[in-house]
Each structure stands twice: as C-alpha cells, then as structure tokens.
Design a protein around this motif. Structure first.
Motif, PDB file in Angstrom:
ATOM      1  N   LEU A  33       0.447  -1.167  -0.319  1.00  4.62           N
ATOM      2  CA  LEU A  33       0.115  -0.188   0.298  1.00  4.62           C
ATOM      3  C   LEU A  33       0.917   1.293   0.081  1.00  4.62           C
ATOM      4  CD1 LEU A  33      -2.880   1.479   0.016  1.00  4.62           C
ATOM      5  CD2 LEU A  33      -2.593   0.878   2.453  1.00  4.62           C
ATOM      6  N   PRO A  51      -4.084   0.925  -4.653  1.00  3.33           N
ATOM      7  CA  PRO A  51      -4.968   0.549  -3.188  1.00  3.33           C
ATOM      8  C   PRO A  51      -5.843  -0.437  -2.804  1.00  3.33           C
ATOM      9  CG  PRO A  51      -4.376   2.505  -3.639  1.00  3.33           C
ATOM     10  CD  PRO A  51      -4.227   2.439  -5.442  1.00  3.33           C
ATOM     11  N   SER A  55      -5.832  -4.343  -0.834  1.00  2.62           N
ATOM     12  CA  SER A  55      -6.668  -4.620   0.444  1.00  2.62           C
ATOM     13  C   SER A  55      -7.043  -6.310   0.194  1.00  2.62           C
ATOM     14  CB  SER A  55      -8.158  -3.891   0.588  1.00  2.62           C
ATOM     15  OG  SER A  55      -8.784  -3.772  -0.079  1.00  2.62           O
ATOM     16  N   MET A  73      -3.840  -3.563   8.631  1.00  3.85           N
ATOM     17  CA  MET A  73      -5.192  -3.167   7.518  1.00  3.85           C
ATOM     18  C   MET A  73      -4.595  -1.999   8.420  1.00  3.85           C
ATOM     19  SD  MET A  73      -7.643  -6.092   7.357  1.00  3.85           S
ATOM     20  CE  MET A  73      -8.392  -4.400   5.890  1.00  3.85           C
ATOM     21  N   SER A  77      -3.016   1.065   6.187  1.00  4.44           N
ATOM     22  CA  SER A  77      -4.764   2.542   5.818  1.00  4.44           C
ATOM     23  C   SER A  77      -3.607   3.825   6.615  1.00  4.44           C
ATOM     24  CB  SER A  77      -5.174   2.465   6.000  1.00  4.44           C
ATOM     25  OG  SER A  77      -6.158   2.339   8.429  1.00  4.44           O
ATOM     26  N   THR A  81      -2.653   7.020   4.580  1.00  5.45           N
ATOM     27  CA  THR A  81      -3.008   7.789   4.396  1.00  5.45           C
ATOM     28  C   THR A  81      -1.795   9.513   4.815  1.00  5.45           C
ATOM     29  OG1 THR A  81      -5.078   7.295   4.938  1.00  5.45           O
ATOM     30  CG2 THR A  81      -4.782   9.741   5.470  1.00  5.45           C
ATOM     31  N   GLN A 107      -9.294   3.388   2.864  1.00  6.31           N
ATOM     32  CA  GLN A 107      -9.264   2.589   3.590  1.00  6.31           C
ATOM     33  C   GLN A 107      -9.901   2.781   4.786  1.00  6.31           C
ATOM     34  OE1 GLN A 107      -6.194   0.765   3.515  1.00  6.31           O
ATOM     35  NE2 GLN A 107      -6.871   1.606   1.543  1.00  6.31           N
ATOM     36  N   THR A 111     -11.006  -1.270   6.176  1.00  9.31           N
ATOM     37  CA  THR A 111     -11.768  -1.394   7.581  1.00  9.31           C
ATOM     38  C   THR A 111     -12.563  -1.520   8.267  1.00  9.31           C
ATOM     39  OG1 THR A 111     -10.785   1.138   8.144  1.00  9.31           O
ATOM     40  CG2 THR A 111      -9.215  -0.445   8.480  1.00  9.31           C
ATOM     41  N   GLN A 138      -8.731   5.756  12.501  1.00  9.08           N
ATOM     42  CA  GLN A 138      -9.437   7.032  11.446  1.00  9.08           C
ATOM     43  C   GLN A 138      -9.217   8.002  11.640  1.00  9.08           C
ATOM     44  OE1 GLN A 138     -13.442   4.703  11.136  1.00  9.08           O
ATOM     45  NE2 GLN A 138     -12.524   3.607   9.557  1.00  9.08           N
TER      46      GLN A 138
END
Length: 397
Positions: A33, A51, A55, A73, A77, A81, A107, A111, A138
């Motif tokens: 990624l 991307p 996954s 993951m 991600s 980012t 992402q 997730t 996140q």
C-alpha cells in the motif's frame, strides 16, 4: 482425467502452509500500500484502483486471525494516509494533495468492512474492541487530510456513522444466524418430542388392547378349565393369537426405530379402517360383542386419518372390555363428504370422568393433530360415549 482420492488429497493445501501464506499476504499489505501511494502516476480515477486491489491480501488472515489482520490493515491505512498528506509526498512527481482524503476514505471503507466481518463472526466484546481501535485510527488519520474545525468534525461524523453502520450490519447478521440456529434446534427438539409421543401412543394402543384381551381370556380359561375344557382351549387359542399379533407389531415397530437412512421403510402397512373387522373379531373372542355400522360411501382416506380412526376405535373398544362391565358395544363409522365421524357407545358403567387414564388423552391428542373434534363422557341414559370427527383434506374428497 479425474484424480484419485489420494492424489486429490495431495493437491490440498496444508493448514500450516495456508496460514503462513495468509500471514505473508497480510504483512505485505501495508508495504505494498505504501508503494502504491508513492508510485502513483497521475491524479486520475485509476489512482485508487491499486490500493483497493492490495486490500485483498489481508482477507485470508482476516478469516483466521481477525484482530491481527485488522491491526495490519489499520497500520497500512494510517501510514498511506499520512504519506499522501505529508509534505514529503509533494517531492514525488505527479502526487496530488487531494489524494490524501481519497486514500483516507478508501481505507476507512476497507477497515469498516473488516469490522463488519468481525462483528458477524466473533463475540461481541471482540467486535467492540475492533470497532473502538478502528475508530481511533480513523480519527487520527483524519487529522492529516482535513484542516479546519468544521471540516474535521464533518469527517469524524462521517467516519462514526460509517463504522456504526458496518458494525450494526455485522451484528444483525450474527443475530440472524444465531436465531436461525435456535429455531433449527427447537424444531429438532419438537420433532423428537412429537415422535416420542407418537411412539408412546402407538405402544399404548397396541399393548393396552392386547393385554386387556389376554387378561379377559386368561380369566375365562381359569374359571372354566375344569368344567368346560373346550372353552378353556378357545381362550388359550385367543391368547396365543393376540400375543403373536402384538409381538409381531412390536417387532415391526422396533425394526422401524432401528432402521436409519432414507431407504428405511416400515416392514408392514399401518393399520387402517379395513382392519376394524379383524379388531372387533378379537374383541368378540374376549367376551364383548361389538357391532359396527358403516354409513356413507366407503372410500380410501389419507393414511393419517385412517390410522387415527383405527387407533381411536381400538382404544375405545379396549376401554369397554376393561372398564365398562358390559358384553356389547356399538361402533359407528360415518363417511361424510368433508369429514369422518366415529362414535363408540356402550351401556356399561364406565369411568365417571372423561379424563381418567392415558387412553382418552391419547385419543384427544390424535384428533387435535388432525384439527378435528373429540368428545368423551358418560351418557345420560347410562354407559359411555366416545365420538371423534376427523376432517378430510379437500384433495382426498
């Protein structure tokens, strides 16, 4: 060319090998990624394709070890980012600043899907831990691709709603699966209970009638063995015939219970109304004369109606032999258009209550299973009356 069973087994991947490959794919996910974000050519819609495809590498480990796979993951991600939003990314050619929020949203969806899978397949505590960790990562990633208080709060609200939707979807899937399993278990228990009740009714009807006849004949033979040897021999012959029939019926029932598989079938047909004459003949041998009256046009009826009608007559006549204290009774079989009516009456001194014993209870259950009507009780003019009305399905009329 088809493979032999041994060759087919050799082509199967061993569990250790499959688990190793799953770990390798999940570990390679954040690395690939990162490479996909760094080597992005130009800011077109295709920049999110690689991307998204990468996954898939974490999915095999997600099925085996959901929390470690989710951790990898989240790490990938978050790193992608941050990399897309960092000032360092601007030094790479063809990198667009707008790529950060697109990578972040992509992402977040990936997730969130992992959290939904965990909620659908794992315990609630595990799913809550996965959801909390995912939301924290996140929100931390949103700090890098959203600036300004309003933009950041809207991004957080969007992330919370999407994660809640994924978690609730997985939770509802698990609840539905558990409910379906509970329904299947209850149905299996009810089927077993119904089968036990059916077997109990069959055994009661068969054994109670035969033992009643045998007891009457044995008492008759004992009283007349010295003065009327011929009558004693007739009584012994009736005992032999009744016991043989009962033993054969029990053997058939036990054989059907032992048989398994779809090919198992009864060794003899179930009793029906055609066997009523044979039943009443045995009753006459025990000292009770039963007259049968048939009304309406005789026709074949469904097997469950025929069997229930026969068993009700058998049990009612057995009660006459054992409890009524009379030497005669009357059986009426009325073939009506939409139902079969049965009535057994006597002039003896039967039980004062219609609920005594298991025989009447069994008859009432048989009628209830066929959605019919059943009455049993003393007659005003003396004696006892048993009546049943069994509906006939429309296709059998």
């Amino acid at each position: 060319m088809s493979l032999t069973p041994r060759a087919a087994r050799s082509w199967r991947m061993r569990p250790a090998t499959a688990q190793t490959l799953a770990w390798c794919g999940a570990v390679a996910y954040p690395i690939l990624l990162y490479v996909a974000v760094v080597t992005e050519p130009e800011p077109t819609g295709m920049r999110l394709l690689l991307p998204a495809v990468v996954s898939v590498l974490a999915l095999p480990l997600l099925r085996r070890r959901p929390l470690p796979a989710l951790a990898l993951m989240l790490a990938g991600s978050f790193a992608a980012t941050v990399l897309a939003a960092s000032k360092l990314a601007a030094s790479f050619p063809f990198m667009a600043p707008a790529q950060a929020w697109q990578i972040g949203c992509l992402q977040a969806l990936v997730t969130d899907g992992a959290v939904g899978w965990i909620a659908a397949t794992r315990r609630r505590l595990t799913a809550l831990v996965a959801a909390g960790s995912t939301l924290a990562v996140q929100i931390a990633a949103a700090c890098y691709y959203r600036s300004g208080q309003d933009a950041f709060l809207s991004a957080v609200a969007f992330l919370v709603l999407m994660l809640a939707l994924a978690w609730m979807t997985g939770y509802l899937v698990q609840e539905r699966r558990e409910h379906a399993e509970t329904v299947r278990t209850q149905a299996a228990v009810q089927a077993v209970t119904a089968e036990r009740l059916r077997i109990a009714r069959e055994l009661h009807d068969m054994v109670a009638h035969s033992i009643g006849v045998i007891a009457i004949q044995a008492g008759t033979g004992r009283r007349v063995i010295d003065t009327q040897p011929a009558e004693a021999r007739n009584a012994l012959a009736a005992i032999e015939s009744t016991s043989r029939d009962t033993l054969a019926g029990l053997r058939r029932m036990l054989g059907a219970l032992r048989a398994t598989g779809p090919e198992a079938a009864p060794l003899a047909p179930a009793p029906s109304l055609a066997d009523v004459d044979r039943l009443l003949a045995a009753t006459r041998d025990s000292g009770v004369r039963a007259d049968v009256v048939r009304r309406g046009a005789r026709r074949p009826l469904p097997a469950d109606v025929e069997l229930s009608a026969f068993r009700i007559i058998q049990e009612a006549v057995t009660n006459v032999v054992r409890h009524a204290g009379t030497h005669e009774c009357r059986v009426v079989i009325d073939y009506q258009e939409d139902e079969l009516a049965i009535e057994i009456t006597d002039h003896g001194h039967g039980p004062a209550s219609a609920g005594a014993g298991y025989g009447i209870t069994g008859m009432r259950e048989r009628v209830a299973l066929l959605q019919g009507r059943f009455t049993a009780g003393p007659r005003p003019e003396g004696g006892f009356r048993v009546a049943a009305r069994l509906p006939v399905p429309a296709e059998a009329r």
